[in-house]
Design an enzyme around this catalytic site. Structure first.
Site, PDB file in Angstrom:
ATOM      1  N   LYS A 101      47.286 -21.334  50.456  1.00 51.59           N
ATOM      2  CA  LYS A 101      48.651 -21.145  50.951  1.00 51.59           C
ATOM      3  C   LYS A 101      49.388 -22.472  50.909  1.00 51.59           C
ATOM      4  O   LYS A 101      48.839 -23.514  51.280  1.00 51.59           O
ATOM      5  CB  LYS A 101      48.621 -20.622  52.393  1.00 51.59           C
ATOM      6  CG  LYS A 101      47.831 -19.334  52.578  1.00 51.59           C
ATOM      7  CD  LYS A 101      48.571 -18.145  52.026  1.00 51.59           C
ATOM      8  CE  LYS A 101      49.667 -17.685  52.958  1.00 51.59           C
ATOM      9  NZ  LYS A 101      50.317 -16.440  52.463  1.00 51.59           N
ATOM     10  N   ARG A 147      48.862  -0.692  48.161  1.00 57.18           N
ATOM     11  CA  ARG A 147      47.657  -1.197  48.826  1.00 57.18           C
ATOM     12  C   ARG A 147      47.444  -0.500  50.169  1.00 57.18           C
ATOM     13  O   ARG A 147      46.333  -0.207  50.559  1.00 57.18           O
ATOM     14  CB  ARG A 147      47.779  -2.713  49.039  1.00 57.18           C
ATOM     15  CG  ARG A 147      46.535  -3.309  49.695  1.00 57.18           C
ATOM     16  CD  ARG A 147      46.713  -4.781  50.017  1.00 57.18           C
ATOM     17  NE  ARG A 147      45.486  -5.309  50.578  1.00 57.18           N
ATOM     18  CZ  ARG A 147      45.104  -5.172  51.838  1.00 57.18           C
ATOM     19  NH1 ARG A 147      45.885  -4.509  52.683  1.00 57.18           N
ATOM     20  NH2 ARG A 147      43.966  -5.663  52.273  1.00 57.18           N
ATOM     21  N   LYS A 203      49.911 -16.871  43.231  1.00 52.90           N
ATOM     22  CA  LYS A 203      49.825 -15.760  44.189  1.00 52.90           C
ATOM     23  C   LYS A 203      51.243 -15.235  44.422  1.00 52.90           C
ATOM     24  O   LYS A 203      52.046 -15.868  45.093  1.00 52.90           O
ATOM     25  CB  LYS A 203      49.198 -16.224  45.498  1.00 52.90           C
ATOM     26  CG  LYS A 203      48.949 -15.100  46.506  1.00 52.90           C
ATOM     27  CD  LYS A 203      48.224 -15.644  47.730  1.00 52.90           C
ATOM     28  CE  LYS A 203      47.905 -14.516  48.709  1.00 52.90           C
ATOM     29  NZ  LYS A 203      49.119 -13.902  49.291  1.00 52.90           N
ATOM     30  N   SER A 235      41.608  -8.423  51.428  1.00 54.77           N
ATOM     31  CA  SER A 235      42.449  -9.606  51.263  1.00 54.77           C
ATOM     32  C   SER A 235      41.563 -10.840  51.135  1.00 54.77           C
ATOM     33  O   SER A 235      40.489 -10.903  51.731  1.00 54.77           O
ATOM     34  CB  SER A 235      43.370  -9.780  52.471  1.00 54.77           C
ATOM     35  OG  SER A 235      44.246  -8.693  52.576  1.00 54.77           O
ATOM     36  N   GLU A 290      50.904  -6.904  41.182  1.00 54.87           N
ATOM     37  CA  GLU A 290      51.913  -7.125  42.221  1.00 54.87           C
ATOM     38  C   GLU A 290      53.272  -6.679  41.715  1.00 54.87           C
ATOM     39  O   GLU A 290      53.728  -7.099  40.632  1.00 54.87           O
ATOM     40  CB  GLU A 290      51.950  -8.612  42.573  1.00 54.87           C
ATOM     41  CG  GLU A 290      52.578  -8.918  43.907  1.00 54.87           C
ATOM     42  CD  GLU A 290      51.645  -8.673  45.087  1.00 54.87           C
ATOM     43  OE1 GLU A 290      52.044  -8.965  46.229  1.00 54.87           O
ATOM     44  OE2 GLU A 290      50.513  -8.180  44.869  1.00 54.87           O
TER      45      GLU A 290
END
Length: 320
Positions: A304, A124, A103, A79, A158
């Site tokens: 973030k 994952r 993201k 990560s 993803e």
């Protein structure tokens, strides 16, 4: 790219025509028109070597597995280190060109193609070992069943369920049924379900963010550029994550563009579940040379979004 766009357009038209005929009992085009479009799509599939997963030329049967097996990844999936500071991103980039990408907030899945066919999909997991979910990946709405590249191809991406599809799924639940909490939890449960008809119904999308390996190709094959690497992935029929280059935008401007787009209902990413951005060096060799720590790769960092802060008023306390 033009051929792929044409194929997507044909698939949409044909599927809509088939749905209205089979489910709603009326025709939006004649049999002759349908057959002509079908033949056009079939011809494009033969010339490009690409077959989209929802193509009407394919009849992929549903599959139920008795349990999910596990498998070790070819290399650990680490990560990214995280920050909420734009200044940290600026320091990270320094004088290097970086890609600033959305993201996505879903479930990371590795796809493996061999001889142009999807052969394996692995979650994952804990980063070392993941669950084999090939039966469900075959039902992802935007993943090609067949591609023109015949060497072994390994990609990371993803799996997501968009907000609009998430709302449709919740609104279709029987009265009194507990609704799903968020798209991330729903897609995680969906991709790991035993019955792949569930993944088909829930319209799971897979968006590529990294090429792990392509047999016979190296960094020089893509001019040592991650941009060109992912453009090649797109040319095979895969959707890639939205990215901006620090050669075109300052870090602060790029962050603002994403922030504005995620608030704009008309933008192309408004519907995407996201929890931030990823910044990665575009220079493939340089990024590889940096290696990793025990926890994080050194070629990338995650940004973030700041937490929403609100005032809470404490009105009463019951003591016992």
């Amino acid at each position: 790219m033009r051929d792929i766009d044409a194929m997507k357009n044909l698939v949409d038209k044909l599927n809509k025509a088939r749905y209205t005929y089979e489910q709603e009992n009326f025709e939006i085009m004649s049999n002759k028109e349908y057959d002509a479009l079908y033949d056009e799509l079939l011809n494009l599939e033969k010339t490009t070597g690409i077959v989209l997963s929802n193509s009407p030329t394919q009849n992929v049967g549903y599959e139920v597995v008795s349990g999910l097996k596990t498998k070790k990844h070819s290399e650990p999936m680490l990560s990214c280190d995280k920050t909420k500071s734009v200044d940290d991103l600026i320091d990270f980039c320094g004088n290097h060109e970086c890609r600033i990408s959305l993201k996505l907030d879903g479930l990371t899945v590795v796809l493996v193609y061999e001889n142009g066919i999807l052969s394996e999909a692995i979650t994952r997991g804990d980063g070392i070992t993941g669950e084999i979910v090939t039966h469900n990946a075959k039902m992802f709405c935007n993943v090609p069943q067949q591609i023109s590249f015949k060497g072994r191809l390994v990609m990371r991406g993803e799996a997501i369920i968009t907000y609009s599809d998430f709302e449709k799924i919740n609104s279709s639940l029987p009265a009194g049924t507990k609704t799903y909490e968020n798209p991330r939890n729903l897609v995680s449960a969906t991709v790991r379900s035993y019955d792949n008809s569930v993944a088909k119904k829930r319209h799971v999308r897979w968006i590529c963010f990294k090429l792990v390996s392509a047999e016979g190709l190296d960094f020089d094959s893509f001019e040592n550029s991650m941009d060109k690497q992912l453009d090649w992935i797109s040319s095979l029929g895969f959707e890639q994550v939205m990215s901006l280059s620090t050669n075109d935008y300052s870090v602060k401007d790029a962050v603002k563009i994403y922030d504005d787009k995620l608030k704009d209902k008309k933008s192309d990413i408004y519907d995407m579940p996201s929890d931030g951005l990823v910044v990665i060096y575009n220079d493939l060799k340089y990024g590889k040379s940096l290696g990793s720590t025990a926890k994080f790769p050194r070629d990338s960092i995650a940004f973030k979004w700041k937490d929403d802060v609100v005032d809470t008023v404490l009105r009463d306390i019951d003591w016992n």
